[in-house]
Design a protein around this motif. Structure first.
Motif, mmCIF file in Angstrom:
data_model
loop_
_atom_site.group_PDB
_atom_site.id
_atom_site.type_symbol
_atom_site.label_atom_id
_atom_site.label_comp_id
_atom_site.label_asym_id
_atom_site.label_seq_id
_atom_site.Cartn_x
_atom_site.Cartn_y
_atom_site.Cartn_z
ATOM 1 N N GLY A 79 10.739 -24.841 103.830
ATOM 2 C CA GLY A 79 9.658 -23.976 104.290
ATOM 3 C C GLY A 79 9.631 -22.599 103.654
ATOM 4 O O GLY A 79 8.754 -21.782 103.964
ATOM 5 N N ARG A 80 10.553 -22.331 102.741
ATOM 6 C CA ARG A 80 10.595 -21.010 102.087
ATOM 7 C C ARG A 80 10.027 -21.098 100.676
ATOM 8 O O ARG A 80 10.482 -21.895 99.857
ATOM 9 N N ASP A 81 9.044 -20.270 100.401
ATOM 10 C CA ASP A 81 8.402 -20.232 99.086
ATOM 11 C C ASP A 81 9.300 -19.436 98.133
ATOM 12 O O ASP A 81 9.423 -18.219 98.244
ATOM 13 N N THR A 82 9.930 -20.154 97.182
ATOM 14 C CA THR A 82 10.913 -19.501 96.303
ATOM 15 C C THR A 82 10.258 -18.515 95.333
ATOM 16 O O THR A 82 10.929 -17.622 94.817
ATOM 17 N N SER A 83 8.931 -18.651 95.104
ATOM 18 C CA SER A 83 8.262 -17.737 94.174
ATOM 19 C C SER A 83 8.158 -16.321 94.749
ATOM 20 O O SER A 83 7.924 -15.359 94.032
ATOM 21 N N ARG A 84 8.344 -16.208 96.063
ATOM 22 C CA ARG A 84 8.256 -14.899 96.716
ATOM 23 C C ARG A 84 9.619 -14.203 96.826
ATOM 24 O O ARG A 84 9.716 -13.099 97.353
ATOM 25 N N MET A 85 10.659 -14.871 96.316
ATOM 26 C CA MET A 85 12.003 -14.284 96.414
ATOM 27 C C MET A 85 12.330 -13.439 95.179
ATOM 28 O O MET A 85 11.922 -13.767 94.066
ATOM 29 N N SER A 86 13.117 -12.384 95.402
ATOM 30 C CA SER A 86 13.626 -11.584 94.277
ATOM 31 C C SER A 86 14.755 -12.367 93.606
ATOM 32 O O SER A 86 15.250 -13.355 94.155
ATOM 33 N N GLU A 87 15.174 -11.907 92.435
ATOM 34 C CA GLU A 87 16.266 -12.585 91.715
ATOM 35 C C GLU A 87 17.542 -12.612 92.571
ATOM 36 O O GLU A 87 18.270 -13.586 92.591
ATOM 37 N N ARG A 88 17.778 -11.518 93.287
ATOM 38 C CA ARG A 88 18.979 -11.442 94.123
ATOM 39 C C ARG A 88 18.891 -12.426 95.288
ATOM 40 O O ARG A 88 19.879 -13.106 95.616
ATOM 41 N N GLU A 89 17.722 -12.488 95.914
ATOM 42 C CA GLU A 89 17.518 -13.439 97.024
ATOM 43 C C GLU A 89 17.657 -14.874 96.528
ATOM 44 O O GLU A 89 18.244 -15.727 97.205
ATOM 45 N N LEU A 90 17.119 -15.140 95.333
ATOM 46 C CA LEU A 90 17.203 -16.482 94.755
ATOM 47 C C LEU A 90 18.646 -16.891 94.499
ATOM 48 O O LEU A 90 19.028 -18.033 94.763
#
Length: 258
Positions: free
Chosen positions: A74-85
């Motif tokens: 349910g989490r859209d990975t395109s909205r994550m920062s590099e650190r969050e990813l």
């Protein structure tokens, strides 16, 4: 009964274009969509250059699509920062590579424990989980050896252990039998199937090997960056193996590479 109502992975309209103005442009993926339910074991096959490795890299969040989205739990990975990813990859994804990717300076035990150590789990829990998983993987007798002291098959089992020990949402396997002989390949695929069926591990595996693919519950075939076909396994693995061969014959162009 498995809970297959939960979609672990949704890839929507994935397009990946390499190159830019003034250079040759390659469209590696073309508006490809797929979904994977919790507890599924999905294979991805296709001829050399079909886009399957590009797809795996996008699903793994190692690369970003030109357009489209990858949603995990349910989490859209395109909205994550590099650190969050980076944190998301470490905690919610597991990886199995063709060349094992074990750290030579660590024993198999230490390699398997790594995700839990990075997560600062209690030593007693780490020890307990490693022992239990090693027993399931049939490598408890070589846990304290280093990667260069054990066989390729044992290295790959340890790699599978490392991939699932932190109970990720999704395990991504890239040609996991590519460096194994046929006997070790069969043993390893039986291990993956057991992890999938007994522990409900969700697996997406890129492979060029129809024998390995026959252990999956479903196989997606990609050609020219788009979905070409999809088949589901019925009761018999042998019949499914034949079905896979039939689709590959239609696909043509060899089944290795990217």
């Amino acid at each position: 009964m498995r809970d297959t109502t939960t979609r672990v992975l949704i890839a929507q309209g994935l397009t990946k274009i390499y190159g830019s103005r003034g250079r040759a442009v390659t469209r590696a993926l073309n508006n490809l969509s797929l979904a994977v339910d919790r507890g599924e074991f999905v294979g991805i096959m296709g001829p050399s250059g079909s886009g399957k490795t590009t797809l795996l890299n996008l699903l793994a969040t190692i690369d970003r699509p030109t357009s489209g989205t990858v949603t995990v739990e349910g989490r859209d990975t395109s909205r994550m920062s590099e650190r969050e990813l980076a944190l998301f990859r470490r905690k919610r994804l597991g990886f199995v590579f063709q060349d094992f990717n074990l750290l030579d300076s660590l024993t198999l035990r230490e390699n398997m424990a790594l995700p839990l150590v990075l997560d600062r789990q209690p030593p007693s829990l780490i020890r307990q989980r490693v022992e239990a998983l090693a027993q399931r993987l049939g490598i408890q007798h070589v846990l304290d050896r280093f990667p260069d002291e054990v066989s390729g098959g044992e290295q790959q089992r340890a790699a599978a252990g490392r991939a699932v020990i932190h109970e990720p949402a999704l395990v991504l396997a890239d040609e996991p039998t590519g460096n194994l002989d046929s006997r070790s390949s069969q043993a390893f695929m039986e291990i993956l199937r057991d992890l999938n069926e007994s522990l409900n591990v969700t697996i997406v595996m890129v492979t060029h090997d129809p024998f390995a693919a026959s252990y999956c519950s479903r196989v997606l075939f990609i050609r020219d960056g788009a979905l070409y076909n999809e088949i589901h396994r019925g009761d018999g693995r042998q019949a499914f193996f034949q079905q896979i061969l039939d689709v590959l014959a239609l696909l043509g162009g060899g089944s290795g590479g990217h």
